[in-house]
Scaffold this active site. Structure first.
Site, short mmCIF file in Angstrom:
data_model
loop_
_atom_site.label_atom_id
_atom_site.label_comp_id
_atom_site.label_asym_id
_atom_site.label_seq_id
_atom_site.Cartn_x
_atom_site.Cartn_y
_atom_site.Cartn_z
N THR A 1 -5.21 1.30 0.32
CA THR A 1 -4.80 2.44 -0.31
C THR A 1 -5.59 2.41 -1.84
OG1 THR A 1 -2.44 2.37 0.84
CG2 THR A 1 -2.91 3.78 -1.12
N LEU B 1 -3.69 8.63 4.99
CA LEU B 1 -2.64 8.43 4.08
C LEU B 1 -1.47 9.44 4.33
CD1 LEU B 1 -5.13 8.70 0.91
CD2 LEU B 1 -3.88 6.54 1.73
N ALA C 1 -8.96 4.41 -1.35
CA ALA C 1 -9.12 5.71 -0.76
C ALA C 1 -9.68 6.57 -1.62
CB ALA C 1 -7.73 6.06 -0.33
N GLN C 2 -10.66 7.34 -1.26
CA GLN C 2 -11.44 8.16 -2.04
C GLN C 2 -11.13 9.63 -1.81
OE1 GLN C 2 -15.61 7.23 -1.66
NE2 GLN C 2 -15.38 5.15 -2.78
N ARG D 1 -9.60 8.99 14.35
CA ARG D 1 -8.65 9.79 13.47
C ARG D 1 -9.42 10.76 12.69
NH1 ARG D 1 -8.37 8.55 7.72
NH2 ARG D 1 -9.61 6.59 7.75
N HIS E 1 -13.83 0.62 9.30
CA HIS E 1 -13.34 1.39 8.28
C HIS E 1 -11.78 1.38 8.50
CE1 HIS E 1 -12.56 4.43 5.13
NE2 HIS E 1 -12.28 5.09 5.92
N GLU F 1 -1.22 2.05 8.43
CA GLU F 1 -2.57 1.79 9.07
C GLU F 1 -1.98 0.76 10.49
OE1 GLU F 1 -6.19 1.35 7.39
OE2 GLU F 1 -7.20 0.58 8.95
N GLY G 1 0.98 -1.14 -0.04
CA GLY G 1 0.11 -0.19 0.21
C GLY G 1 1.07 1.39 0.02
N GLY H 1 -8.90 11.62 0.12
CA GLY H 1 -7.76 12.27 -0.19
C GLY H 1 -6.80 12.24 1.01
N GLU I 1 -13.57 18.14 4.30
CA GLU I 1 -14.22 16.94 5.18
C GLU I 1 -14.71 17.09 6.77
OE1 GLU I 1 -11.69 13.72 4.23
OE2 GLU I 1 -12.25 13.41 2.10
N ALA J 1 2.20 2.98 2.43
CA ALA J 1 3.33 2.91 3.40
C ALA J 1 4.21 2.05 2.80
CB ALA J 1 2.95 2.35 4.76
N ARG K 1 -16.23 11.80 12.86
CA ARG K 1 -16.76 10.42 12.43
C ARG K 1 -17.46 9.75 13.46
NH1 ARG K 1 -12.49 8.17 8.18
NH2 ARG K 1 -12.92 9.69 6.55
P1 FAD Z 1 -2.64 -0.96 2.74
O1 FAD Z 1 -2.91 0.33 1.59
O2 FAD Z 1 -3.90 -1.59 3.30
O3 FAD Z 1 -1.60 -1.92 2.13
C1 FAD Z 1 -1.36 -3.10 3.12
C2 FAD Z 1 -0.49 -3.91 2.10
O4 FAD Z 1 -0.09 -5.07 2.86
C3 FAD Z 1 -1.53 -4.76 0.91
O5 FAD Z 1 -0.55 -4.76 -0.18
C4 FAD Z 1 -1.55 -6.03 1.58
O6 FAD Z 1 -1.82 -6.87 0.48
C5 FAD Z 1 -0.28 -6.35 2.20
N1 FAD Z 1 -0.34 -7.26 3.04
C6 FAD Z 1 -1.22 -7.58 4.31
N2 FAD Z 1 -1.08 -8.69 4.88
C7 FAD Z 1 0.09 -9.02 4.39
C8 FAD Z 1 0.68 -10.32 4.66
N3 FAD Z 1 0.51 -11.15 5.47
N4 FAD Z 1 1.85 -10.44 3.91
C9 FAD Z 1 2.37 -9.83 2.62
N5 FAD Z 1 1.72 -8.72 2.63
C10 FAD Z 1 0.43 -8.25 3.27
N6 FAD Z 1 -7.52 7.53 4.34
C11 FAD Z 1 -7.27 8.76 3.98
O7 FAD Z 1 -6.46 9.24 4.59
N7 FAD Z 1 -7.82 9.43 2.80
C12 FAD Z 1 -9.11 8.81 2.30
O8 FAD Z 1 -9.35 9.18 1.40
C13 FAD Z 1 -9.36 7.45 2.48
N8 FAD Z 1 -10.25 6.84 2.11
C14 FAD Z 1 -10.51 5.46 2.46
C15 FAD Z 1 -11.67 4.86 1.48
C16 FAD Z 1 -11.65 3.36 2.08
C17 FAD Z 1 -12.54 2.48 1.18
C18 FAD Z 1 -10.56 2.65 2.72
C19 FAD Z 1 -10.94 1.29 2.98
C20 FAD Z 1 -9.89 3.45 3.50
C21 FAD Z 1 -9.69 4.68 3.30
N9 FAD Z 1 -8.65 5.62 4.12
C22 FAD Z 1 -8.49 6.92 3.51
C23 FAD Z 1 -7.67 4.73 4.93
C24 FAD Z 1 -6.43 4.48 4.24
O9 FAD Z 1 -6.58 4.13 2.74
C25 FAD Z 1 -5.53 3.39 4.83
O10 FAD Z 1 -5.45 3.32 6.05
C26 FAD Z 1 -4.23 3.40 4.02
O11 FAD Z 1 -4.37 3.22 2.67
C27 FAD Z 1 -3.29 2.24 4.50
O12 FAD Z 1 -2.10 2.29 4.04
P2 FAD Z 1 -1.12 1.13 4.21
O13 FAD Z 1 0.05 1.20 3.30
O14 FAD Z 1 -0.91 1.18 5.58
O15 FAD Z 1 -1.99 -0.07 4.20
C1 SIN Z 2 -13.49 9.13 2.59
O1 SIN Z 2 -13.11 9.39 1.56
O2 SIN Z 2 -14.45 9.41 3.64
C2 SIN Z 2 -12.46 8.29 3.52
C3 SIN Z 2 -11.56 9.31 4.08
C4 SIN Z 2 -10.96 8.73 5.22
O3 SIN Z 2 -11.04 7.49 5.37
O4 SIN Z 2 -9.92 9.45 5.87
#
Ligand code: FAD
Ligand code: SIN
Length: 539
Positions: free
Chosen positions: A42, A392, A45-46, A386, A351, A375, A13, A48, A112, A15, A290
């Site tokens: 990620t 993000l 994510a909608q 949060r 969420h 996350e 994702g 921003g 937001e 991170a 929220r």
């Molecule tokens: P992720 O993007 O979830 O990536 C995790 C990665 O780890 C994935 O590639 C997964 O396959 C991998 N993985 C997991 N377990 C394992 C394992 N055991 N072995 C190998 N790989 C593994 N946040 C905002 O700030 N703004 C937004 O607009 C927003 N909109 C959102 C909308 C939706 C629908 C959702 C669900 C979340 C939203 N969020 C938003 C929250 C945000 O998207 C996430 O918190 C953020 O993307 C997390 O990023 P990450 O890199 O930590 O994890």
């Molecule tokens: C959303 O677009 O409502 C998600 C934003 C977030 O989770 O921060």
């Protein structure tokens, strides 16, 4: 098979990808990811990324908004880092190729819930997809990063895997990589590394209804817990107020999100009979944080015995709706709803996890050589709730900081990694038993949804704890005599996460932010509970 590398990154994702790109400037990186590269929270994510870009905005305002949403539990030093380093990281993302929506040549900033200013940088309503696209392009071109898709980390490698080191004290442990399952060959990989970055994302799949995709089974929290790392504030599960309601939504599938930005754009919440209700709950109405909006919806649904409420955006111009929210508009249209003319049925859904693996300002966990970003980590910036679009931002700010520290860590690395044993690959499982895993998994999610959701109580938590304990014991029993495969790993992980969420909620005898309990309906005036920290002392 054994793989050796300087740095192992787990997860692709925002991170994991951002950390890998930054670390590749000075070290070799192996990145493993559970499915195909872009499958992550990620990618969905909608809204921003929040950041102080508008000259009329200030760091102080963003800090204040974050602290207010966090309900008295944020780490102020970490919030300051998050906010002040935000604009630089947005610039980095743009330099790496992310194309955000612009208006008159400048970044278009949306609003937001909980934000006092318009400060959400976005790519229409598909921000995450755009960020993933840009970062994956970079990683694909990068010779210092080797990616393994369809490869699931099973467990972290620490002293507890090495017989002769098993009894070393917890406060001085190292992480030397991870065991992982290649889902095509079913081979177990032993990946040894000097530093490991856990970037495995969230745990929404612990609940029946969630906006998270199938990968979000909390693997990182569970692996870190099993390895003896400190885990904090797991009770603070954020329920997004507005997931699209569908009467034929399958349990366990991902609910489509109706972005908070729709409320920022003027969306009004209404009960089924068409009445607005948020003004009864908070003067900020739809733009309250929220936790408040989700609880208000939950209350209306329970009081009225209804399954959903409506989000109304029909008073806005159709072209403007389509321009701002092309993805949401199309999704709803595919479900038979033209949102420029009809109300959108919505319900809250799990969420985001505000808690996670405890880290310091350089994303260092309590295990030497183990970093956590995104996350899965608990930096302290979210406190008890949060602020929208700070996730993000947190991921990029602290991945960058992890990279800075890892450079230093590798430069000073003087010890050698001990001989790591091969994975014991014995065990069997009949097809009859596989169905037990599906059943247990469904049961965990339903227990969590019914008893550990938006409104909790001592009785509900105790009931959940007892049931999860039984499933945990049965799962461990099965795991010990089974050849590893994806579903059993995920069941084991969601059960461990359920245990941590319940345990932390039981420790917090107050209502604060996202943890609302009928038995203690107010926050403790002295904030005596602080962060709730768990550590498995017998890894
Ligand atoms: P992720 O993007 O979830 O990536 C995790 C990665 O780890 C994935 O590639 C997964 O396959 C991998 N993985 C997991 N377990 C394992 C394992 N055991 N072995 C190998 N790989 C593994 N946040 C905002 O700030 N703004 C937004 O607009 C927003 N909109 C959102 C909308 C939706 C629908 C959702 C669900 C979340 C939203 N969020 C938003 C929250 C945000 O998207 C996430 O918190 C953020 O993307 C997390 O990023 P990450 O890199 O930590 O994890
Ligand atoms: C959303 O677009 O409502 C998600 C934003 C977030 O989770 O921060």
């Amino acid at each position: 098979m054994e793989i050796k590398t300087d740095v192992l990154v787990i997860g692709s994702g925002i991170a994991g990808l951002f950390a890998a790109i930054k670390i590749s400037e000075f070290a070799d990186v192996v990145l493993i990811t559970k499915k195909e590269k872009n499958e992550s929270n990620t990618n969905y994510a909608q809204g921003g990324i929040a950041s102080v870009i508008d000259p009329a905005d200030t760091f102080e305002k963003h800090i204040k908004d974050t602290l207010i949403a966090g309900a008295g539990l944020c780490n102020e030093k970490m919030v300051e880092i998050l906010v002040k380093e935000g604009p630089e990281r947005i610039k980095d993302l743009m330099e790496l190729g992310a194309q955000f929506t612009k208006k008159n040549g400048k970044l278009d900033l949306a609003k937001e819930g909980g934000h006092s200013m318009s400060r959400i940088v976005h790519a229409k309503d598909l921000t995450g997809r755009e960020v993933e696209r840009a970062l994956i392009n970079q990683v694909n071109e990068n010779k210092n990063i080797k990616i393994f898709e369809d490869t699931i980390a099973i467990d972290l490698i620490t002293e507890h895997n090495v017989q002769r080191l098993k009894n070393l004290p917890l406060n001085n442990r190292n992480c030397w990589g991870a065991y992982a399952l290649n889902c095509h060959s079913n081979e177990i990989l032993k990946i040894s590394s000097k530093a490991t970055v856990l970037a495995t994302g969230g745990l929404g799949q612990v609940y029946t209804h969630t906006t998270n995709p199938k990968i979000a089974t909390g693997d990182g929290y569970a692996m870190a817990y099993r390895a003896g790392a400190k885990i904090g504030n797991m009770e603070f599960i954020q329920f997004h107020p507005t997931a699209f309601y569908s009467s034929n939504q399958n349990n366990n599938s991902q609910a489509f999100l109706i972005s908070e930005a729709v409320r920022g754009f003027g969306g009004i919440l209404r009960t089924i009979d068409g009445n607005e209700f948020m003004s009864k709950y908070d003067s900020r109405k739809e733009l309250a944080p929220r936790d408040i909006v989700a609880r208000a919806i939950d209350n209306e649904l329970k009081k009225r015995g209804e399954d959903f409420v409506y989000l109304d955006i029909t008073h806005k111009n159709k072209n403007s709706i389509i321009d701002h929210f092309p993805n949401i508009y199309q999704h709803c249209l595919d479900q038979g709803i033209d949102i420029s003319k009809e109300y959108i049925p919505v319900v809250p859904a799990a969420h985001y996890s505000c808690g996670g693996v405890v880290v310091d300002e350089f994303a260092r966990t309590s295990l030497k050589g183990l970093y956590a970003c995104g996350e899965v980590s608990m930096t302290g910036v979210h406190g008890a709730n949060r602020l929208a679009s700070n996730s993000l931002l947190e991921a990029v700010v602290f991945s960058q900081r992890a990279a800075i520290d890892i450079k230093n860590y590798l430069n000073n690395y003087r010890t050698s990694i001990p001989e790591i044993p091969n994975w014991d690959d014995s065990g069997t499982l009949t097809y009859d038993e596989r169905i037990l895993i599906t059943h247990s998994s469904r049961e965990v999610k339903q227990i969590m949804w019914d008893y550990v959701g938006i409104v909790r109580s001592n009785l509900r938590l105790e009931r959940a704890a007892n049931r999860i304990h039984n499933i945990y014991s049965e799962t461990e029993e099965l795991y010990k005599r089974t050849k590893i495969f994806e579903e059993i790993l995920e069941l084991r992980n969601i059960t461990a996460c359920a245990h941590m969420i319940i345990k932390s909620a039981q420790m917090r005898k107050e209502s604060r932010g996202l943890n609302y309990t009928l038995d203690y309906p107010n926050p403790s005036p002295t904030n005596e509970f602080g962060d709730s920290i768990l550590q498995n002392v017998n890894p």
